[in-house]
Write an enzyme that holds these catalytic residues in place. Structure first.
Site, PDB file in Angstrom:
ATOM      1  N   GLN A 162      96.635 -11.132-124.011  1.00 17.76           N
ATOM      2  CA  GLN A 162      95.176 -11.130-123.963  1.00 17.76           C
ATOM      3  C   GLN A 162      94.697  -9.994-123.062  1.00 17.76           C
ATOM      4  O   GLN A 162      95.380  -9.588-122.113  1.00 17.76           O
ATOM      5  CB  GLN A 162      94.646 -12.472-123.471  1.00 17.76           C
ATOM      6  CG  GLN A 162      95.208 -12.932-122.135  1.00 17.76           C
ATOM      7  CD  GLN A 162      94.606 -14.245-121.673  1.00 17.76           C
ATOM      8  OE1 GLN A 162      93.631 -14.716-122.228  1.00 17.76           O
ATOM      9  NE2 GLN A 162      95.181 -14.832-120.636  1.00 17.76           N
ATOM     10  N   LEU A 164      92.596 -10.058-120.857  1.00 12.99           N
ATOM     11  CA  LEU A 164      92.464 -10.497-119.470  1.00 12.99           C
ATOM     12  C   LEU A 164      93.638 -10.014-118.640  1.00 12.99           C
ATOM     13  O   LEU A 164      93.461  -9.457-117.548  1.00 12.99           O
ATOM     14  CB  LEU A 164      92.357 -12.027-119.424  1.00 12.99           C
ATOM     15  CG  LEU A 164      92.394 -12.653-118.037  1.00 12.99           C
ATOM     16  CD1 LEU A 164      91.221 -12.175-117.189  1.00 12.99           C
ATOM     17  CD2 LEU A 164      92.395 -14.178-118.140  1.00 12.99           C
ATOM     18  N   TYR A 290      88.128 -23.359-108.847  1.00  9.93           N
ATOM     19  CA  TYR A 290      89.399 -22.842-109.364  1.00  9.93           C
ATOM     20  C   TYR A 290      89.210 -21.463-109.976  1.00  9.93           C
ATOM     21  O   TYR A 290      89.989 -20.535-109.721  1.00  9.93           O
ATOM     22  CB  TYR A 290      89.972 -23.820-110.397  1.00  9.93           C
ATOM     23  CG  TYR A 290      91.285 -23.383-110.999  1.00  9.93           C
ATOM     24  CD1 TYR A 290      92.474 -23.475-110.274  1.00  9.93           C
ATOM     25  CD2 TYR A 290      91.349 -22.883-112.299  1.00  9.93           C
ATOM     26  CE1 TYR A 290      93.684 -23.078-110.827  1.00  9.93           C
ATOM     27  CE2 TYR A 290      92.554 -22.490-112.862  1.00  9.93           C
ATOM     28  CZ  TYR A 290      93.719 -22.591-112.117  1.00  9.93           C
ATOM     29  OH  TYR A 290      94.920 -22.192-112.659  1.00  9.93           O
ATOM     30  N   TYR A 291      88.170 -21.301-110.774  1.00 15.04           N
ATOM     31  CA  TYR A 291      87.934 -20.006-111.394  1.00 15.04           C
ATOM     32  C   TYR A 291      87.210 -19.048-110.459  1.00 15.04           C
ATOM     33  O   TYR A 291      87.337 -17.829-110.604  1.00 15.04           O
ATOM     34  CB  TYR A 291      87.206 -20.175-112.730  1.00 15.04           C
ATOM     35  CG  TYR A 291      88.199 -20.452-113.818  1.00 15.04           C
ATOM     36  CD1 TYR A 291      88.933 -19.420-114.393  1.00 15.04           C
ATOM     37  CD2 TYR A 291      88.482 -21.746-114.207  1.00 15.04           C
ATOM     38  CE1 TYR A 291      89.896 -19.664-115.346  1.00 15.04           C
ATOM     39  CE2 TYR A 291      89.450 -22.007-115.167  1.00 15.04           C
ATOM     40  CZ  TYR A 291      90.153 -20.952-115.734  1.00 15.04           C
ATOM     41  OH  TYR A 291      91.129 -21.198-116.665  1.00 15.04           O
ATOM     42  N   ARG A 293      88.064 -18.822-107.329  1.00  8.73           N
ATOM     43  CA  ARG A 293      89.222 -18.271-106.641  1.00  8.73           C
ATOM     44  C   ARG A 293      89.849 -17.151-107.460  1.00  8.73           C
ATOM     45  O   ARG A 293      90.185 -16.077-106.943  1.00  8.73           O
ATOM     46  CB  ARG A 293      90.211 -19.417-106.398  1.00  8.73           C
ATOM     47  CG  ARG A 293      91.598 -19.049-105.938  1.00  8.73           C
ATOM     48  CD  ARG A 293      92.601 -18.724-107.019  1.00  8.73           C
ATOM     49  NE  ARG A 293      92.460 -19.477-108.239  1.00  8.73           N
ATOM     50  CZ  ARG A 293      93.172 -19.220-109.334  1.00  8.73           C
ATOM     51  NH1 ARG A 293      94.035 -18.224-109.371  1.00  8.73           N
ATOM     52  NH2 ARG A 293      92.989 -19.932-110.438  1.00  8.73           N
ATOM     53  N   HIS A 444      84.293 -23.345-119.100  1.00 10.63           N
ATOM     54  CA  HIS A 444      85.259 -24.157-118.363  1.00 10.63           C
ATOM     55  C   HIS A 444      84.655 -25.462-117.859  1.00 10.63           C
ATOM     56  O   HIS A 444      85.314 -26.218-117.140  1.00 10.63           O
ATOM     57  CB  HIS A 444      85.846 -23.360-117.198  1.00 10.63           C
ATOM     58  CG  HIS A 444      86.758 -22.255-117.648  1.00 10.63           C
ATOM     59  ND1 HIS A 444      87.969 -22.503-118.245  1.00 10.63           N
ATOM     60  CD2 HIS A 444      86.627 -20.911-117.609  1.00 10.63           C
ATOM     61  CE1 HIS A 444      88.551 -21.355-118.552  1.00 10.63           C
ATOM     62  NE2 HIS A 444      87.760 -20.373-118.179  1.00 10.63           N
ATOM     63  N   ASP A 464      89.502 -36.721-109.571  1.00 10.35           N
ATOM     64  CA  ASP A 464      89.080 -35.996-110.767  1.00 10.35           C
ATOM     65  C   ASP A 464      90.362 -35.478-111.411  1.00 10.35           C
ATOM     66  O   ASP A 464      91.213 -34.895-110.732  1.00 10.35           O
ATOM     67  CB  ASP A 464      88.151 -34.838-110.394  1.00 10.35           C
ATOM     68  CG  ASP A 464      87.556 -34.144-111.611  1.00 10.35           C
ATOM     69  OD1 ASP A 464      88.332 -33.677-112.458  1.00 10.35           O
ATOM     70  OD2 ASP A 464      86.331 -34.052-111.706  1.00 10.35           O
ATOM     71  N   ARG A 469      96.793 -28.444-118.522  1.00 18.74           N
ATOM     72  CA  ARG A 469      97.434 -27.150-118.742  1.00 18.74           C
ATOM     73  C   ARG A 469      98.587 -27.004-117.758  1.00 18.74           C
ATOM     74  O   ARG A 469      98.486 -27.450-116.605  1.00 18.74           O
ATOM     75  CB  ARG A 469      96.420 -26.022-118.520  1.00 18.74           C
ATOM     76  CG  ARG A 469      96.974 -24.624-118.710  1.00 18.74           C
ATOM     77  CD  ARG A 469      95.934 -23.562-118.359  1.00 18.74           C
ATOM     78  NE  ARG A 469      96.439 -22.229-118.582  1.00 18.74           N
ATOM     79  CZ  ARG A 469      95.791 -21.102-118.255  1.00 18.74           C
ATOM     80  NH1 ARG A 469      94.593 -21.188-117.700  1.00 18.74           N
ATOM     81  NH2 ARG A 469      96.323 -19.924-118.492  1.00 18.74           N
TER      82      ARG A 469
END
Length: 762
Positions: A162, A164, A290-291, A293, A444, A464, A469
């Site tokens: 990808q 990314l 999380y994202y 970071r 997300h 939570d 993944r």
């Protein structure tokens, strides 16, 4: 290297004098100007992007006297030396995340960046030669590569599956190239720039607009990659493309990508747009910690390059300095152990010990207010960046300037203007409550309006789930998101909030959920003993209004602070409501009898229910239902208001999961049928302890005797809490007009209560 440049300069000056003596005045002037220009280019200051030429001088002067920097340098040197000994491998790409070729190219980018830094700091040409040789191998490889053979991504890269990851590579390699820039000949630089870096940047951006031309963490990496190599190459076209996106590009605005997002309909793209849109004024990033970071590295490393080379942009002042604010927000979104709360698609265990947060802490300290609390985080991380900002942190620690980074209760707004809900974190002693009333959170986001999770000393009490993944584990779906992320982790029933009629919020439709957000009723943390967050959701289920008020209360009659949770529901029709509590640990005791089925069956057939086994069932038999559990040596008790029509379930995650992609964890669920307007009230106590060494249980029983709703109107809800000694406390929350200065007067059981502010507790 310095001696080589000096010889070139001396020879050029000698040649200039010779030519001047041999030519007429006009010819002399032209040739002289050309030689001076070439000499100026030869002396151009590199490194200049992140590690600077001045920084190199200062670092060399301090080496041997800055312990944390010296330790980091030695560790990096050992790592890179080991890689050099192994030799260079740039394999033809074939794998997803976690496969050999993916991991090899990822490792190469990081090692090149580190080797470039070592060349500058240690002045050892073996590191420059290593980077040069590897870059030349990539130059030979890249011009032969088609798109990556794995076709799952909406935007395929060439080195990686990808774009990314291709962008990750260029962000790191641009730093390596900057560090060895003057080591290379002009011919070598031209070859690399023409055959590798410029085509690489073009593929990420112009060739992949569905990846690049968005507001998303993916695009941030792409913007930083294009911009950073542009800064090193002094290519203004690439720099502008990074900052503002691709101009005059026609896109299909209705085309949906498989990451869940859409191409921008309003043309917002580029690095500046990616600062404007996702960050709230408080520094909260809409995709979650999380994202955030993950995105902070390209945000901050590119910003540092812009600060060094384009100071006129004042990038660290952009949007009222939100990039530096965001680091403080992110650190506050971690528990007592430094692990980030797994909001939205968040992997548990990701913490501020990750390398991206080393970057964030060092850059924030160096370019911000030099907060001494950041130095204490850096001490825990036990490493620094090998650049100017890392030196600043190392010197601060050396000079004993570090102070504890204190995390207190905080309310972080969401949305570019801070008007799209938010996340409230209530902290009292060792108890932390994370209350999410935010916007959807881009692709997300989860369908979990007014959900919460609860911690004690960094250990989960009510969890939570996070994401489904196995990141970079190739055997599990190529290390990518699993289908259970959509069928389970994102669904409402997977969270500690209410589900109506077994249907997720917004019917689990991104297009609908992204249009709405919850609204803060009030947040207050002024009182050390009572801290409260209250928010309303009116769009998750059309015709239904949810108002949740959560408090952490410190009461001298209790061993530890406890949580009071009030969920008030008003609907225009009768519904079925499911209210789960995802507790971690071993069940100890209940005040009701339950039946265990002979075989396990799913709770439902869709919307996440298909993944829950029914392990036991019961009917509520009293007005207060209680269960206690033990987790990691501590006892916890849930007390919740019920009536005899309520059904109780013990459930466990794992049904319809033949590949064992989901964790087999438990929940207790309260079901209320045929209810129009209703209220769920509960407390969660942390109490006592158990030692397997002494085999002794201390304070293992609940301290709460009874919960009672003594008032519930449109304006106010009042809960009477009675402990086992018979002592009572009354909590009244303002459902409307909940300002800090508002004055209130209510009568309950012929007694009058007056107060100012959002709530009453006594």
């Amino acid at each position: 290297m310095t001696n080589k440049i000096d010889l070139i300069l001396k020879y050029s000056l000698f040649l200039l004098v010779f030519i001047m003596l041999s030519c007429n005045n006009k010819e002399t002037t032209v040739i002289k100007n050309k030689i001076l220009k070439d000499n100026s280019n030869a002396k151009e200051a590199h490194p200049k992007l992140i590690l600077t030429a001045q920084g190199v001088k200062e670092i060399r002067a301090q080496l041997g006297s800055i312990p944390i920097f010296d330790k980091t340098l030695q560790s990096v040197k050992e790592e890179v030396d080991a890689e050099i000994a192994l030799g260079i491998d740039t394999p033809i790409p074939v794998d997803y995340s976690g496969g050999y070729t993916h991991v090899r190219h990822k490792s190469n980018m990081m090692v090149m960046q580190k080797a470039g830094v070592l060349y500058q700091i240690l002045d050892d040409e073996k590191y420059a030669k290593y980077v040069k040789d590897m870059l030349m191998q990539y130059e030979a490889l890249y011009k032969t590569l088609p798109l990556h053979p794995k076709t799952r991504s909406y935007a395929r890269g060439k080195l990686f599956w990808q774009c990314l990851n291709d962008s990750n590579w260029l962000v790191y390699v641009s730093q390596a190239y900057d560090c060895i820039y003057n080591y290379l000949t002009k011919e070598e630089r031209d070859t690399l720039e023409s055959n590798l870096f410029k085509p690489f940047a073009d593929h990420i951006s112009v060739d992949s607009p569905q990846f690049y031309q968005r507001v998303h963490n993916h695009s941030t990496w792409g913007n930083a990659a294009v911009g950073m190599i542009g800064l090193v190459m002094d290519d203004q076209e690439l720099i502008d493309r990074a900052l503002y996106g691709i101009k005059d590009l026609k896109l299909d605005a209705n085309k949906k990508d498989d990451d869940g997002g859409f191409l921008n309909k309003d043309g917002k793209a580029g690095f500046l747009a990616n600062i404007e849109e996702p960050f709230s004024p408080d520094g909260y990033y809409n995709e979650g910690p999380y994202y955030q970071r993950y995105a902070m590295y390209p945000f901050l490393i590119f910003a540092e390059g812009l600060h060094n080379l384009k100071p006129e942009l004042k990038i660290f002042e952009y949007k009222d300095g939100v990039l530096l604010k965001s680091i403080n927000a992110l650190l506050n979104l971690s528990d007592a152990d430094g692990d980030f709360f797994p909001l939205n698609d968040g992997q548990k265990g990701m913490s501020y010990y990750t390398s991206a947060l080393v970057t964030a802490v060092d850059i924030s300290y160096h370019f911000g207010t030099q907060d001494p609390g950041l130095l204490s985080i850096a001490q825990k991380q036990d490493r620094v960046l090998l650049d100017d900002s890392g030196l600043a942190v190392a010197l601060g620690i050396k000079n004993n300037q570090a102070k504890p980074f204190t995390k207190k209760s905080i309310n972080l707004s969401d949305g570019p203007n801070g008007t799209q809900g938010g996340v409230a974190i209530l902290r009292n002693e060792a108890i932390e409550l994370v209350f999410k009333y935010a916007a959807q959170g881009s692709s997300h986001g989860h369908y979990d309006k007014l959900s919460y999770s609860l911690y004690e000393n960094g250990e989960e009490i009510l969890q939570d789930y996070g994401l489904s993944r196995f990141v970079n584990i190739e055997q599990k779906g190529g290390g990518n998101y699993l289908k259970e992320n959509k069928t389970w982790a994102k669904q409402t029933i997977a969270h500690n909030t209410v589900t109506q009629n077994e249907t997720s919020h917004f019917d689990a439709k991104y297009e609908v959920g992204s249009q709405h957000h919850s609204v803060l009723n009030y947040f207050t943390s002024d009182n050390d003993n009572v801290q409260v967050a209250s928010a309303k959701e009116t769009n998750a289920y059309p015709g239904t209004e949810l108002l949740r008020t959560m408090a952490i209360i410190k009461d001298q009659d209790f061993e530890k602070p406890y949580v009071l949770d009030i969920m008030k529901i008003i609907s225009d029709k009768a519904n079925k409501y499911d209210f789960p509590y995802y507790f971690l640990g071993q069940l100890i005791q209940t005040n009701f009898d339950y039946k265990v089925p002979a075989t396990l069956n799913p709770l439902g057939s869709k919307n996440g229910y298909q993944h829950l086994y029914i392990e036991a069932t019961a009917n509520a038999t009293s007005e207060n239902t209680q269960l206690s559990w033990l987790n990691k040596g501590k006892f916890y008790t849930l007390t919740t208001l019920t009536d005899t029509n309520d059904q109780l379930y013990f459930t466990r995650i794992g049904a319809n999961d033949p590949d064992f992609n989901l964790r087999r964890e438990a929940a207790f669920m309260l079901r209320r049928k045929n209810a129009k307007n209703t209220i769920f009230v509960s407390t969660i106590e942390a109490h006592g302890s158990y030692s397997p060494v002494t085999e002794s249980a201390i304070n293992s029983n609940s301290n709460i005797k009874q919960l009672e709703v003594v008032l519930n109107t449109d304006a106010y809800t009042a809960i009477l809490i009675t402990n086992i000694k018979g002592n009572t406390k009354l909590f009244i929350t303002s459902n409307k007009n909940a300002s800090k200065t508002g004055k209130h007067n209510v009568t309950i059981n012929d007694k009058n209560y007056e107060w100012s502010g959002s709530y009453y507790f006594k």
